[in-house]
Design a protein around this motif. Structure first.
Motif, mmCIF file in Angstrom:
data_model
loop_
_atom_site.group_PDB
_atom_site.id
_atom_site.type_symbol
_atom_site.label_atom_id
_atom_site.label_comp_id
_atom_site.label_asym_id
_atom_site.label_seq_id
_atom_site.Cartn_x
_atom_site.Cartn_y
_atom_site.Cartn_z
ATOM 1 N N GLU A 152 43.913 -1.460 88.083
ATOM 2 C CA GLU A 152 44.648 -3.034 87.955
ATOM 3 C C GLU A 152 46.404 -2.743 87.792
ATOM 4 N N THR A 153 46.804 -3.405 88.813
ATOM 5 C CA THR A 153 48.320 -3.705 89.027
ATOM 6 C C THR A 153 48.587 -5.308 88.840
ATOM 7 N N THR A 175 50.389 -0.860 85.850
ATOM 8 C CA THR A 175 49.297 -0.448 86.618
ATOM 9 C C THR A 175 48.516 0.558 85.563
ATOM 10 N N ARG A 176 47.146 0.552 85.678
ATOM 11 C CA ARG A 176 46.430 1.125 84.761
ATOM 12 C C ARG A 176 45.151 1.151 85.167
ATOM 13 N N PRO A 177 44.369 2.320 85.157
ATOM 14 C CA PRO A 177 42.977 2.455 85.528
ATOM 15 C C PRO A 177 41.957 2.096 84.551
ATOM 16 N N MET A 178 40.693 1.978 85.080
ATOM 17 C CA MET A 178 39.706 1.170 83.941
ATOM 18 C C MET A 178 38.379 1.562 84.509
ATOM 19 N N PHE A 230 40.356 -7.332 94.624
ATOM 20 C CA PHE A 230 40.327 -8.669 94.658
ATOM 21 C C PHE A 230 41.560 -8.972 93.819
ATOM 22 N N THR A 231 42.104 -10.387 93.775
ATOM 23 C CA THR A 231 43.264 -10.662 92.992
ATOM 24 C C THR A 231 43.138 -11.976 92.380
ATOM 25 N N THR A 245 45.868 -7.486 90.735
ATOM 26 C CA THR A 245 45.030 -7.111 91.700
ATOM 27 C C THR A 245 44.356 -5.941 91.119
ATOM 28 N N PHE A 246 43.097 -6.026 91.370
ATOM 29 C CA PHE A 246 42.018 -4.831 90.970
ATOM 30 C C PHE A 246 41.576 -4.143 92.404
#
Length: 401
Positions: A152-153, A175-178, A230-231, A245-246
């Motif tokens: 996700e940003t 910004t982070r990962p999931m 998607f945003t 934004t994912f």
């Protein structure tokens, strides 16, 4: 700080030439400031302010170097130089050095170094507009398969009025990962495990960003979707207030987003591991004058959070610094107990270290860094109270793009 320089001199043994007194040739100089803040286009003068009988015979060699090469200046050879801070597109740093030529035969001088932070004053932060070509009425969350990894940003754009009539533009980027662990297409909503967080994060599309109040214009949500992303965008009238934004990274859980190594003085080291993820957040503030036409000042702060394992238990490293990720050097010293800059380590293996904020520290950043790909070496000291302070050193690379 004024320091003394002694010129080397000596008399002949035949008595025809008088000896040179060191005191008569003594000169003093002023150390350069370690850090200076300036605006692009501003004239900068740096001087050693040498004085004394032998001062005019000293020859100094200066360098002024930026990311794009050397910066021209006047005064080479003297104790004073002047240059114009270069035009920059974002907050940038210049490295200054000065040394005394060997032929000057002077002892006691220490090579001087300084860092000049140059603020971008030409451009204003402009929030992007959503991609209207891919607008959808509802997101297809079937792409969020169980166990897949996404990043996700998120951007948030904040405008605040100042007492002097001007206003501040603030942009926060995170910004982070999931890892996806549950999806409800009917709601629609999804649940994800975010890097380094103990509790899962629940995202309900209909409520996303609705907590952002619009001071200008009517609030609305715009959804856009592509094949692998998607945003969700929060609009205030025709202006973007926030957007997330994912982006799809992997169909299976991804555990490696770089590398991390940590060395302790009195504890076992964490050998280099690729089992690391992280979160990068940058905040940029631009101060605009009354009327909002010119930027009069700007600043950037960065927060890094790295998550890994240490002897079978979670390990979290956090760095907070008043600089951008591509700065050549940043201080993370927790001066006078304030929290503007610091390093922090947490691990249940050694609770006496967990949560402590360092009393001293530096982080050496790569010039090639971006706000989603950061490489650095670090060195900081944790105060252990009755025990000897613990020095922590290491390096990391975090790549989230």
């Amino acid at each position: 700080m004024a320091l003394s320089l002694a010129a080397c001199g000596g008399g002949s043994d035949d008595g025809d030439t008088p000896s040179t007194s060191i005191n008569e040739n003594r000169v003093t100089y002023t150390e350069l400031p370690s850090f200076i803040d300036v605006n692009e286009g501003e004239e900068v003068t740096l001087s050693l302010n040498t004085t004394g009988n032998n001062a005019k015979n000293l020859t100094f060699t200066w360098t002024v170097r930026g990311v794009n090469g050397d910066v021209p200046f006047t005064g080479q050879g003297s104790d004073t130089i002047t240059f114009t801070a270069p035009e920059v597109s974002q907050q940038s740093s210049l490295s200054i050095s000065v040394k005394l030529e060997d032929s000057s035969n002077v002892i006691g001088f220490v090579n001087q170094f300084s860092s000049v932070s140059v603020a971008d004053t030409d451009t204003k932060i402009i929030a992007p507009q959503p991609n209207t070509g891919n607008v959808v009425e509802a997101l297809d969350l079937s792409v969020l398969t169980f166990g897949s990894t996404w990043t996700e940003t998120a951007h948030q754009y904040i405008k605040t009025q100042r007492d002097d009539g001007g206003f501040n533009n603030v942009v926060v980027k995170l910004t982070r990962p999931m890892d996806i662990i549950n999806v409800d297409q009917n709601d629609p909503a999804f649940t994800a495990r975010v890097c380094g967080e103990q509790q899962n994060s629940s995202v309900k599309i209909a409520e996303f960003y609705t907590d952002i109040d619009c001071t200008e214009g009517t609030g609305s949500t715009v959804l856009t979707q592509n094949e692998n992303s998607f945003t969700i965008t929060r609009m205030c009238g025709e202006n973007v207030a926030a957007t997330s934004t994912f982006k799809h990274v992997s169909d299976t859980q991804k555990d490696s987003f770089g590398q991390l190594s940590v060395n302790f003085t009195n504890y076992p080291e964490l050998s280099e591991t690729t089992q690391v993820c992280g979160i990068i957040a940058t905040t940029t503030v631009e101060a605009l004058e009354t009327g909002g036409t010119n930027v009069v000042d700007s600043a950037t702060a960065t927060t890094l959070r790295l998550a890994s394992e240490y002897e079978g238990s979670p390990l979290l490293l956090k760095f907070v610094m008043d600089d951008a990720p591509d700065s050549p050097f940043a201080s993370i010293s927790n001066v006078h107990g304030l929290d503007q800059k610091y390093a922090q380590l947490s691990t249940p293996v050694f609770p006496e270290l967990s949560g402590l904020k360092n009393s001293w520290g530096t982080i050496d950043l790569s010039r090639d860094n971006t706000d989603t790909h950061i490489k650095a070496e670090f060195d900081f000291t944790l105060p252990l109270g009755t025990f000897k302070d613990e020095e922590v050193t290491g390096s990391f690379e975090l790549k989230l793009n």
